[in-house]
Design a protein around this motif. Structure first.
Motif, short mmCIF file in Angstrom:
data_model
loop_
_atom_site.label_atom_id
_atom_site.label_comp_id
_atom_site.label_asym_id
_atom_site.label_seq_id
_atom_site.Cartn_x
_atom_site.Cartn_y
_atom_site.Cartn_z
N ILE A 95 6.60 -24.70 7.14
CA ILE A 95 6.35 -24.17 8.49
C ILE A 95 7.68 -23.89 9.18
N GLU A 96 8.56 -24.88 9.12
CA GLU A 96 9.88 -24.78 9.75
C GLU A 96 10.69 -23.60 9.18
N THR A 97 10.73 -23.51 7.86
CA THR A 97 11.51 -22.48 7.19
C THR A 97 10.96 -21.07 7.45
N ALA A 98 9.65 -20.96 7.44
CA ALA A 98 9.03 -19.65 7.69
C ALA A 98 9.30 -19.19 9.13
N CYS A 99 9.20 -20.11 10.09
CA CYS A 99 9.46 -19.76 11.50
C CYS A 99 10.91 -19.34 11.69
N LYS A 100 11.81 -20.06 11.02
CA LYS A 100 13.23 -19.71 11.08
C LYS A 100 13.46 -18.31 10.51
N GLN A 101 12.77 -18.00 9.43
CA GLN A 101 12.89 -16.67 8.80
C GLN A 101 12.35 -15.57 9.70
N ILE A 102 11.24 -15.86 10.38
CA ILE A 102 10.66 -14.88 11.32
C ILE A 102 11.67 -14.60 12.43
N ASP A 104 14.94 -14.94 12.30
CA ASP A 104 16.07 -14.21 11.73
C ASP A 104 15.74 -12.72 11.58
N TRP A 105 14.56 -12.43 11.02
CA TRP A 105 14.16 -11.03 10.85
C TRP A 105 13.96 -10.33 12.19
N SER A 106 13.38 -11.03 13.16
CA SER A 106 13.21 -10.46 14.51
C SER A 106 14.57 -10.14 15.12
N ASP A 107 15.51 -11.09 15.01
CA ASP A 107 16.85 -10.89 15.55
C ASP A 107 17.55 -9.70 14.90
N LYS A 108 17.23 -9.46 13.64
CA LYS A 108 17.85 -8.34 12.93
C LYS A 108 17.15 -7.01 13.24
N GLY A 109 16.16 -7.05 14.13
CA GLY A 109 15.53 -5.81 14.60
C GLY A 109 14.21 -5.45 13.92
N GLU A 110 13.75 -6.29 13.02
CA GLU A 110 12.48 -6.00 12.35
C GLU A 110 11.33 -6.19 13.35
N LYS A 111 10.41 -5.21 13.38
CA LYS A 111 9.31 -5.27 14.36
C LYS A 111 7.96 -5.22 13.67
N ASP A 112 6.95 -5.72 14.38
CA ASP A 112 5.56 -5.63 13.92
C ASP A 112 5.36 -6.14 12.49
N PHE A 113 5.78 -7.34 12.25
CA PHE A 113 5.50 -7.94 10.95
C PHE A 113 4.95 -9.34 11.15
N LYS A 114 4.27 -9.82 10.12
CA LYS A 114 3.78 -11.19 10.12
C LYS A 114 4.30 -11.89 8.88
N PRO A 263 6.77 -11.68 -5.51
CA PRO A 263 7.41 -12.45 -4.43
C PRO A 263 8.93 -12.47 -4.64
N LEU A 264 9.68 -12.26 -3.55
CA LEU A 264 11.14 -12.15 -3.64
C LEU A 264 11.82 -13.04 -2.60
N PRO A 265 13.08 -13.44 -2.88
CA PRO A 265 13.85 -14.17 -1.87
C PRO A 265 14.04 -13.30 -0.61
N ALA A 266 14.25 -13.95 0.53
CA ALA A 266 14.35 -13.23 1.81
C ALA A 266 15.38 -12.11 1.78
N ASP A 267 16.54 -12.36 1.17
CA ASP A 267 17.59 -11.33 1.20
C ASP A 267 17.18 -10.09 0.39
N GLU A 268 16.41 -10.30 -0.67
CA GLU A 268 15.95 -9.13 -1.44
C GLU A 268 14.85 -8.37 -0.70
N ILE A 269 14.04 -9.10 0.07
CA ILE A 269 13.04 -8.43 0.92
C ILE A 269 13.78 -7.52 1.90
N GLU A 270 14.83 -8.06 2.52
CA GLU A 270 15.62 -7.27 3.47
C GLU A 270 16.18 -6.02 2.80
N LYS A 271 16.81 -6.22 1.65
CA LYS A 271 17.45 -5.12 0.94
C LYS A 271 16.45 -4.04 0.53
N ASN A 272 15.30 -4.48 -0.01
CA ASN A 272 14.34 -3.54 -0.58
C ASN A 272 13.39 -2.91 0.44
N PHE A 273 13.03 -3.67 1.47
CA PHE A 273 11.91 -3.21 2.31
C PHE A 273 12.22 -3.11 3.80
#
Ligand code: C2E
Ligand code: MG
Ligand code: MG
Ligand code: MG
Length: 278
Positions: A95-102, A104-114, A263-273
C-alpha cells in the motif's frame, strides 16, 4: 525383510517431509526479513481501454528476489505470507509503495491514471486496513481516485468486517475491483451489497474465449452482468489478438495481459508508456 523395507521407505519419506518442512520454515525466515532487506519490489502491468487502446491504469504486482533463493513467484510466497500472517506487514508495504509511486508519477506530470493493488483476504480481517490506506493516501498527498483495490470473491464473504471497510474505501474515493471474478464459488449477492466498481474476468475464462463456446458464453455473460450493474469490466490474461477482438466485440471495457505488456518495473513503465521527460 518386508518390515525393513517399510522402515527404509518410512525414513525416506520422513527425510523428504523434513526437507519440505525445512524449506517452508526457511522460506518463512527469509520472507520475514524480505522487507527490511529491500528484497520486495512492485512491478506494474498496464490495463488498456479496448476502444481507445489507451492505458488507463496499472496493476501493481509484488516481486520477491532473494540473494540465496533467487526469484520467488507470488504464487509461491503469497499463500505462505497469508498462512504466517506476514501478509499484514507485506500488504502494508505494498500500500505504502504503491501510494509513493502514484505520488512520483503525478509529480512527473502523469495524469488520469490509476494504480490497482491486490489486497488479500487476510488483510480484510485486519481492522486497521481502512486507516492504513487512508494514512498512506494522506502521507503521500495523492488523489484517492488514483488508487484501486483488487479483492477476490473469497474476501467478500465475511460481511461483518468487509462491509465497513468497503464503504469506507468508497467514501474516500478509492475504487474497488473484484479479482478473478467467477472462480470464487461465491454467491452473487455481494454484488448488490457492496459498492463495487470493477469486475475482472479471470484469465482461465479468457484463455480460450476465442475458440471455446463455453468460455465465450461465460465471458459474455460476465460483461453483461457487470455492465447491467453499472460496473466496468476488465479481462485479465489477454495474450493474443483473437482474444482481444472477441472482448472488443463483446463490449468489454478493458483488457490486461502479455499482448499489451508484461508487468514491468516502474522505470520501464515510465520509459515505455509515459510522457515523462527526465
Ligand atoms: P492476480 O492479481 O490475478 O494477477 C494476475 C496475474 O496474472 C499476475 O501474476 C500477472 O503477472 C499474470 N499475468 C498478467 N498477464 C498475463 C497473461 O497475459 N497471461 C498469463 N498467463 N498471466 C498473466 P503474478 O504477478 O505471478 O501474481 C500472481 C498472484 O499473486 C496475483 O494474481 C495475486 O493474487 C497475487 N499477488 C501479486 N501481487 C500481490 C500483492 O501485492 N498482494 C497480494 N495480496 N497478492 C498479490
Ligand atoms: Mg489482481
Ligand atoms: Mg486476477
Ligand atoms: Mg489470479
Amino acid at each position: 525383510r518386508v518390515k525393513e523395507k517399510g522402515k527404509a521407505h518410512f525414513q525416506f519419506y520422513r527425510s523428504e517431509m523434513n526437507s519440505i518442512i525445512n524449506n517452508v520454515v526457511e522460506l518463512e525466515t527469509f520472507l520475514r526479513k524480505a522487507i527490511d532487506k529491500n528484497e520486495l519490489t512492485l512491478y506494474y502491468q498496464p490495463q488498456i481501454d479496448l476502444k481507445t487502446m489507451k492505458i488507463t491504469s496499472y496493476e501493481a504486482l509484488l516481486r520477491w528476489n532473494n540473494h540465496e533463493l533467487g526469484f520467488i513467484s507470488p504464487a509461491d510466497f503469497i499463500p505462505l505470507a497469508e498462512d504466517t500472517g506476514l501478509i499484514i506487514p507485506i500488504g502494508t508495504w505494498v500500500i505504502e509503495t504503491a501510494c509513493k509511486q502514484i505520488k512520483d508519477w503525478s509529480d512527473k506530470g502523469e495524469k488520469d491514471f490509476k494504480v490497482a493493488i491486490n489486497i488479500s483476504p487476510k488483510q480484510f480481517q485486519q481492522h486497521s486496513l481502512l486507516t492504513i490506506i487512508q494514512k498512506a493516501i494522506e502521507k503521500h498527498r495523492i488523489h484517492p481516485k488514483c488508487l484501486e483495490i483488487e479483492i477476490t470473491e473469497g474476501a467478500m464473504q465475511d460481511t461483518k468486517d468487509t462491509s465497513p471497510i468497503l464503504s469506507g474505501l468508497k467514501d474516500l474515493g478509492v475504487s474497488i475491483s473484484v479479482d478473478d471474478f467467477g472462480t470464487g464459488y461465491s454467491s452473487l449477492s455481494y454484488l448488490k451489497k457492496f459498492p463495487i466498481d470493477v469486475l475482472k474476468i479471470d484469465k482461465s475464462f479468457v484463455k480460450d474465449v476465442h475458440v471455446n463456446e463455453k468460455d465465450a458464453a461465460i465471458t459474455t455473460t460476465i460483461i453483461h452482468l457487470g455492465r447491467s450493474l453499472g460496473m466496468e469490466v476488465i479481462a485479465e490474461g489477454v495474450e493474443n489478438d483473437e482474444q482481444a477482438q472477441f472482448l472488443l466485440n463483446a463490449n468489454c471495457h478493458k483488457a490486461q495481459g502479455f499482448l499489451y505488456s508484461k508487468p514491468l518495473p516502474a522505470d520501464e513503465i515510465e520509459k515505455n508508456f509515459m510522457n515523462i521527460n527526465e
